[in-house]
Enzyme design. Structure first.
Site, PDB file in Angstrom:
ATOM      1  N   GLY A 550       7.644  -0.848  -6.674  1.00 46.61           N
ATOM      2  CA  GLY A 550       7.451  -0.802  -5.229  1.00 46.61           C
ATOM      3  C   GLY A 550       8.120   0.417  -4.648  1.00 46.61           C
ATOM      4  O   GLY A 550       8.665   1.265  -5.362  1.00 46.61           O
ATOM      5  N   ASP A 666       6.393  -7.293   6.191  1.00 40.44           N
ATOM      6  CA  ASP A 666       5.579  -6.799   5.080  1.00 40.44           C
ATOM      7  C   ASP A 666       4.973  -7.958   4.297  1.00 40.44           C
ATOM      8  O   ASP A 666       4.972  -7.969   3.067  1.00 40.44           O
ATOM      9  CB  ASP A 666       6.413  -5.907   4.151  1.00 40.44           C
ATOM     10  CG  ASP A 666       5.538  -5.027   3.257  1.00 40.44           C
ATOM     11  OD1 ASP A 666       4.366  -4.796   3.611  1.00 40.44           O
ATOM     12  OD2 ASP A 666       6.019  -4.582   2.203  1.00 40.44           O
TER      13      ASP A 666
END
Length: 858
Positions: A550, A666
């Protein structure tokens, strides 16, 4: 190792973990069912009505209501609705019918009871049993295979089986209750681990006699190279019986000589599964094993027909020495001794003062230090101890092809190896098992028990034991010792110089940012992991252990020394963004506790390393299921609905029930992790923000999130609130229902994302076309349409029009009328000529996989 061992034994133990699905699904049309019922129980079952029917099965479109039951063919077991103890709550369960005390052996909806008398059990067209309360599903089976005339039958073993093909003659099982026990183990059940899918067959206690929901105590297999059973109190070991040695458990040597129980004990260990099970030699012997919260014990009960009572045949803990690790490292426990704890021969109390005060927790240490350094040849040897319950096997290595002599040599040449023995004592002893590190939880027996060879320094070796072998071994290697010693001294000197250099350099380079981050961690009381521990767990951050990547940095799978699996997020050394995210995750979720949030176990701040240690969630992220044609079939509609509800409950906790309002910012499919039961857990809080109790929205100059999931007011103006998360949830819900990413779709010469396309079909009253083809057979149409409706309400253009998560849960779980959604906050995708030259015409992406971290809000 593959083996099937049989021995007469009185210990029947086994069981998988209960999976009680909390799914809200509308009622299935049902016709007549075959049923019967029972008299009120004087034991656990407190209220069941009576009937004379004796049928044992239920098929498609049949149903059973409160007050009716199924009875096994020979009348031994009964299934129906019951109310335990003094409780008014209703459960679906199985109990002994013929006994005067109807002991309940299995509960379906143990975490989701029914209020009132509206319970209804049916079998739907997918071949699954559905338990409803006023039309809402409170429990269901989870078979995903295609049914052919499925029939659910209560067997005389106490097993509720869904047969494929009309009955037991087909010998094809779609689902069985033996795979999901509660607190009771019956003959024929398994306890252990399915190594293919990770299912843990384990008994879990009732909270109380009035409440069958899972308690703190469980009985199951502690998996290691040399596995053993243990009673767990939460995540801590409470008591254990030692590993199986081919004839008996090493902590229960008396059971091998006792054949009165008539129990055949079977041990199976192969590449697919490892478990223990039992069966009865005589059908007239009725027994069961129960893990009990109140007594904190695992007990085997045998039915005594003469007295019409259940008699306790065996129980663990049996005495004070069965309490886990009572005497500490290298301490042995013996109930008949004047002082029950004493150090093994060759050892002394680590703290004599504490030991004399009967505080044995610190355990014992060698009288003389071991000579083994890992660099030179060892002059250590081994002393044989007899009559033991073998130590905790958490840190062991099993090699079943070695004999005891080779086992000794291998252990001697490994300085970390502290003991060894045969794992199978039959035929004079077979195989090799070695222990590494200190030895814990040893019990001494006056008769019986097992041999164990423990590493000792040369000064402590018994002259009558192994002395000649040790001298021969040393003489053959004198030259090697001299060369190795010289090399070791040089190597040690260079190593010391290097360590001193690195220590000084790291101390000088320690920045204010690091001190700032450490201050935050200390304030949270979050456990700090040592970098060496993480290196060992992840095999030095091996690429083979990497499971994700990520904006924060890579994620690695690891396994701690005691066997717990972890996921380690490693801050990229070059990531300035990651430092802020690290602090954010530590601040926000260190103390958050919710079943639908991934759990932060600790962190590591050492040198340049910034690591977050999470629980490992075995099935990975949701996007790998719903966007994959092969794996999407594993998530039928009831399971997807359960996932939607789980995510909604997790968000509600963040928005409303946690100490601060937390905005995730998110939320997306790749940040929803699925555990071994496919329950959802929200992860990745690096971009989250907190609000005070009265604050409802905020503004930022740094927009972070993922295109395709961001609310328009946030993406354009930098305004965020709990309604921003609601928007993202709406996108996620639509993706789960449709099985499609919220990316550009080509329709009628227009480029729309999924929400734009869904809005168009909704206005044209063609919303059914949105449903993922892989779930159409299991789908409840009214629920799916309601889900689409709620999703469109969540993604409306203006935040004030969107519902809260509390309202979302209410709308999904009830039949209240819903308002008509307004136009969603979507935008047709405008693609530049340059972009079009790079992307296929009908595969234009909105970059919904890109995490944005550097946009300036206007």
């Amino acid at each position: 190792m593959s083996k099937i061992n049989r021995a007469w034994n009185s210990m029947g133990v086994l069981h998988p973990m209960v999976m009680a699905a909390y799914i809200l699904v509308s009622s299935v049309t049902a016709s007549n069912a075959v049923v019967s019922s029972v008299t009120a129980s004087t034991a656990v079952v407190s209220s069941v009505t009576t009937s004379m029917a004796v049928n044992d099965s239920i098929g498609l479109s049949q149903y059973m209501i409160d007050g009716e039951t199924l009875v096994s063919k020979n009348g031994l077991f009964e299934l129906g609705f019951f109310r335990p103890g003094n409780s008014t709550k209703c459960y679906l369960g199985i109990w002994y019918k013929k006994m005067a005390m109807h002991a309940v052996v299995w509960v379906a909806n143990r975490v989701n009871p029914i209020n009132g008398f509206s319970g209804n059990l049916t079998m739907d067209n997918t071949g699954n049993l559905i338990l409803k309360n006023n039309g809402s599903v409170v429990w269901s089976t989870a078979s995903q295979r295609e049914p052919r005339n499925p029939v659910a039958q209560l067997m005389d073993s106490g097993n509720l089986v869904i047969w494929n093909g009309g009955g037991a003659e087909s010998n094809e099982i779609l689902w069985q209750s033996f795979d999901y026990p509660t607190d009771t183990c019956l003959p024929g059940m398994k306890i252990g681990r399915n190594l293919q899918n990770g299912s843990d067959w384990r008994l879990t206690s009732w909270k109380s006699v009035d409440d069958p929901s899972p308690g703190n105590f469980s009985w199951g297999l502690a998996l290691s190279d040399y596995p053993e059973f243990a009673i767990m109190n939460g995540t801590k070991k409470f008591s254990r019986i030692g590993p199986w040695n081919g004839l008996y458990f090493s902590g229960l040597p008396n059971l091998i000589a006792d054949s009165n129980s008539g129990i055949i004990f079977i041990d199976v260990d192969n590449q697919n599964e490892i478990y223990y099970t039992s069966s009865s030699k005589n059908d007239s012997i009725i027994s069961r094993v129960v893990i009990n919260q109140t007594s904190k014990a695992y007990s085997r009960y045998v039915w005594v027909e003469k007295t019409h009572t259940w008699s306790v045949f065996e129980s663990l803990p049996n005495d004070v020495c069965d309490n886990y690790n009572l005497c500490g490292a290298y301490g042995s426990c013996m109930t008949t001794a004047a002082q029950i704890c004493r150090c093994l021969r060759g050892f002394r109390p680590k703290s004599p003062e504490a030991w004399n005060s009967s505080n044995w927790a610190q355990g014992c240490v060698h009288n003389e230090p071991l000579s083994c350094t890992g660099i030179t040849e060892s002059t250590d040897g081994f002393v044989k101890y007899t009559g033991l319950k073998l130590p905790d096997t958490e840190r062991t290595r099993l090699i079943d092809t070695l004999d005891i002599g080779d086992c000794r040599a291998l252990c001697l040449n490994n300085c970390s190896c502290t003991a060894y023995t045969n794992p199978d004592i039959r035929m004079g002893g077979v195989g090799c098992v070695m222990w590494f590190g200190d030895l814990f939880d040893i019990k001494l027996f006056q008769s019986g028990g097992q041999d164990l060879y423990i590493r000792m320094p040369a000064s402590e070796l018994d002259e009558l034991q192994d002395s000649n072998n040790e001298l021969q071994h040393r003489s053959k290697n004198n030259k090697v010792i001299i060369v190795s010693t010289v090399a070791a001294i040089c190597g040690t000197f260079l190593l010391c110089v290097f360590v001193i250099y690195r220590f000084r350099r790291n101390s000088n380079e320690k920045s204010k940012i690091q001190e700032y981050m450490e201050g935050y961690v200390n304030d949270t009381d979050l456990p700090l992991f040592d970098l060496l521990t993480i290196n060992i767990a992840t095999n030095k951050f091996s690429l083979d252990n990497k499971i994700g990547q990520g904006g924060f940095g890579p994620v690695y799978k690891g396994k701690l020394e005691h066997g717990q699996e972890i996921a380690v997020k490693r801050l990229s050394h070059s990531s300035r963004q990651g430092m802020a995210e690290f602090i954010t995750e530590v601040k926000l979720i260190a103390k958050l506790q919710h079943r639908n949030l991934v759990k932060l176990l600790g962190c590591c701040i050492q040198g340049e390393e910034k690591l977050l240690v999470y629980e490992y969630v075995v099935n990975g992220s949701l996007d790998t299921f719903i966007f994959d044609q092969a794996k999407s079939n594993l998530l039928d509609w009831p399971r997807r609905f359960l996932i939607i509800f789980g995510v909604a409950r997790g968000l509600l906790y963040l928005h409303q029930d946690s100490r601060l309002r937390i905005i995730h910012r998110d939320l997306k499919a790749s940040n929803i992790l699925l555990d071994d039961k496919l329950n959802p857990k929200i992860s990745d809080f690096g971009m989250a923000r907190t609000f005070g109790g009265d604050q409802t929205e905020g503004n930022t100059n740094r927009v972070v999130g993922t295109y395709g999931y961001m609310a328009p007011e946030y993406a354009i103006d930098g305004l965020y609130s709990i309604k921003s998360d609601v928007f993202s949830f709406g996108i996620l819900m639509m993706e789960i229902i449709c099985g499609t990413k919220n990316r550009a779709l080509c329709h009628a010469n227009q480029t729309l994302n999924l929400i734009g396309y869904a809005w168009r079909l909704w206005k044209e009253e063609k919303a059914l076309e949105l449903i993922d083809s892989s779930i159409k057979e299991s789908c409840v149409i009214s629920e799916a349409l309601r889900g689409i409706h709620v999703s469109l309400l969540c993604v409306q253009q203006y935040p004030e029009d969107r519902p809260t998560m509390a309202s979302v849960i209410l709308m999904l779980g009830s039949e209240i009328d819903l308002v008509e959604p307004k136009e969603p906050g979507f935008f047709p995708k405008r693609v530049s000529i340059e972009a079009n030259s790079q992307l296929h015409q009908c595969e234009v992406s909105t970059n919904d996989e890109l995490t944005v971290t550097s946009l300036d809000g206007r």
